[in-house]
Design an enzyme around this catalytic site. Sequence first.
Site, PDB file in Angstrom:
ATOM      1  N   THR A  11      -7.579  10.047  56.692  1.00  0.00           N
ATOM      2  CA  THR A  11      -9.008  10.312  56.898  1.00  0.00           C
ATOM      3  C   THR A  11      -9.324  10.569  58.375  1.00  0.00           C
ATOM      4  O   THR A  11      -9.950  11.572  58.731  1.00  0.00           O
ATOM      5  CB  THR A  11      -9.836   9.110  56.386  1.00  0.00           C
ATOM      6  OG1 THR A  11      -9.520   8.916  55.015  1.00  0.00           O
ATOM      7  CG2 THR A  11     -11.323   9.348  56.545  1.00  0.00           C
ATOM      8  N   ILE A  12      -8.895   9.682  59.242  1.00  0.00           N
ATOM      9  CA  ILE A  12      -9.240   9.794  60.663  1.00  0.00           C
ATOM     10  C   ILE A  12      -8.280  10.726  61.395  1.00  0.00           C
ATOM     11  O   ILE A  12      -8.710  11.618  62.140  1.00  0.00           O
ATOM     12  CB  ILE A  12      -9.242   8.390  61.332  1.00  0.00           C
ATOM     13  CG1 ILE A  12     -10.252   7.450  60.633  1.00  0.00           C
ATOM     14  CG2 ILE A  12      -9.526   8.494  62.828  1.00  0.00           C
ATOM     15  CD1 ILE A  12     -11.690   7.897  60.649  1.00  0.00           C
ATOM     16  N   SER A 138     -14.451   0.578  65.241  1.00  0.00           N
ATOM     17  CA  SER A 138     -14.608   1.081  63.870  1.00  0.00           C
ATOM     18  C   SER A 138     -15.857   1.960  63.720  1.00  0.00           C
ATOM     19  O   SER A 138     -16.707   2.025  64.615  1.00  0.00           O
ATOM     20  CB  SER A 138     -14.728  -0.094  62.908  1.00  0.00           C
ATOM     21  OG  SER A 138     -16.016  -0.673  63.044  1.00  0.00           O
ATOM     22  N   CYS A 139     -15.958   2.576  62.577  1.00  0.00           N
ATOM     23  CA  CYS A 139     -17.101   3.454  62.287  1.00  0.00           C
ATOM     24  C   CYS A 139     -18.430   2.697  62.379  1.00  0.00           C
ATOM     25  O   CYS A 139     -19.398   3.194  62.964  1.00  0.00           O
ATOM     26  CB  CYS A 139     -16.942   4.081  60.903  1.00  0.00           C
ATOM     27  SG  CYS A 139     -16.424   2.911  59.630  1.00  0.00           S
ATOM     28  N   ASN A 140     -18.472   1.476  61.820  1.00  0.00           N
ATOM     29  CA  ASN A 140     -19.720   0.709  61.859  1.00  0.00           C
ATOM     30  C   ASN A 140     -20.064   0.278  63.276  1.00  0.00           C
ATOM     31  O   ASN A 140     -21.217   0.369  63.709  1.00  0.00           O
ATOM     32  CB  ASN A 140     -19.593  -0.530  60.959  1.00  0.00           C
ATOM     33  CG  ASN A 140     -19.798  -0.178  59.493  1.00  0.00           C
ATOM     34  OD1 ASN A 140     -20.810   0.423  59.133  1.00  0.00           O
ATOM     35  ND2 ASN A 140     -18.840  -0.524  58.649  1.00  0.00           N
ATOM     36  N   THR A 169     -15.139   2.601  49.587  1.00  0.00           N
ATOM     37  CA  THR A 169     -13.925   3.222  50.102  1.00  0.00           C
ATOM     38  C   THR A 169     -14.228   4.682  50.416  1.00  0.00           C
ATOM     39  O   THR A 169     -15.381   5.107  50.296  1.00  0.00           O
ATOM     40  CB  THR A 169     -12.764   3.063  49.087  1.00  0.00           C
ATOM     41  OG1 THR A 169     -11.540   3.506  49.693  1.00  0.00           O
ATOM     42  CG2 THR A 169     -13.017   3.858  47.807  1.00  0.00           C
ATOM     43  N   HIS A 218     -22.098   4.615  55.108  1.00  0.00           N
ATOM     44  CA  HIS A 218     -22.651   3.269  55.280  1.00  0.00           C
ATOM     45  C   HIS A 218     -24.138   3.417  55.623  1.00  0.00           C
ATOM     46  O   HIS A 218     -24.553   4.444  56.170  1.00  0.00           O
ATOM     47  CB  HIS A 218     -22.033   2.535  56.468  1.00  0.00           C
ATOM     48  CG  HIS A 218     -20.545   2.442  56.488  1.00  0.00           C
ATOM     49  ND1 HIS A 218     -19.810   1.786  55.535  1.00  0.00           N
ATOM     50  CD2 HIS A 218     -19.638   2.894  57.397  1.00  0.00           C
ATOM     51  CE1 HIS A 218     -18.523   1.832  55.847  1.00  0.00           C
ATOM     52  NE2 HIS A 218     -18.393   2.512  56.964  1.00  0.00           N
TER      53      HIS A 218
END
Length: 338
Positions: A11-12, A138-140, A169, A218
């Site tokens: 993904t990343i 992280s993304c969050n 997910t 999110h």
Amino acid sequence: MIRVGINGYGTIGRRVARAVSLQDDMIVTGIVKTKPDYVSMVASKDFKIFVPDKTYEKAFIDAGIKVAGTLENLMDDSEVIVDATPEGQGEKNKDLYVKRKIKAIFEGGEEPEIAEASFNAYSNYDDARSKDYVRVVSCNTTALARTLHPLRERFGIKFVDATIVRRATDPNDSKKGPINAVEPSLSIPSHHAPDLKTVMKGLNVSTIAIKAPTTLMHVHAVRAELEKAISKNDVIEAWKGYRRIMEVGKNSGITSTGQMMDLAREFGRDRSDLYEIAVWTQSVSVDGNHVSYIQAVHQESDVVPENVDAIRSMFEIADRDKSISMTDGRLKIEKRVF
Ligand code: NAD
């Protein structure tokens, strides 16, 4: 041209590879794949494919995919490795990078101790300067740092309380869940609060995290107590200079993450990514020195510009604003208000 190897092309990793290849001052030397799957088949047209070690090679040859060498060979030809392997694998790989004296960037699934600095472009770009090992949070955490940094700079922050509704997910993953339940993390604060403090030193923050059965994005509900009383307009003004914050207003008709990602598809970008943190301006409410707002986070892509900026900071080739401008320009991130 900085020579960048990508270890882990999921993904990343695949998004960072693409973003690096779009920049004028860096190139992708190759990517490391473990399996000759559909992703390898497509990637082999754009990038040299390497494998972790010789034992992985035969499967690729049998599948008709050319292998350029092993991770060792990729390190020979690179100045920095972006390690986007699954969480925990980066820690195992670090010894290899240290032994080879090659710089490495790790992702948010690794513990902060893996690196000399954790990184967010807006809040602590200079902390990665000349470092050998840096971790992009992280993304969050990236999303919280993006929207809170301008508020902290302009008004000061006494306390932040954020509730994070997490996607279960990523869209390509059919194995994880929940698929029909809401799963709160029962430790409060969730791990996001201490993580945010690695890039916003001294911030007083608590977080609650709840997993929901969705794969798109999110959603964060943020409440911050500021050092001074402000108006709603002050808050919107504070975000104005920041292209990686997108303002989504009432007239857009966007009330869900489904529509938010549909908007991203309209941009016509690579993989329909939404690098910006999308704040619903209708949700911004102010009461004296308290501000609340709701934001949506495309977990697959918001950290991608940060990986590019982290490379520039580590090699000291551009200051914060210049690097952010260069990255945003090549990724077509502009200030968007809807
Ligand atoms: P992923 O599972 O999508 O991709 C990881 C890739 O690495 C896979 O293709 C896997 O086959 C490969 N791999 C496994 N072992 C390997 C090895 N030994 N050598 C080379 N490649 C190997 O994972 P991801 O979601 O891209 O996550 C990577 C990192 O980024 C993690 O630290 C994660 O926490 C972080 N991150 C993920 C997200 C997200 O939402 N997916 C967002 C921000 C940060």
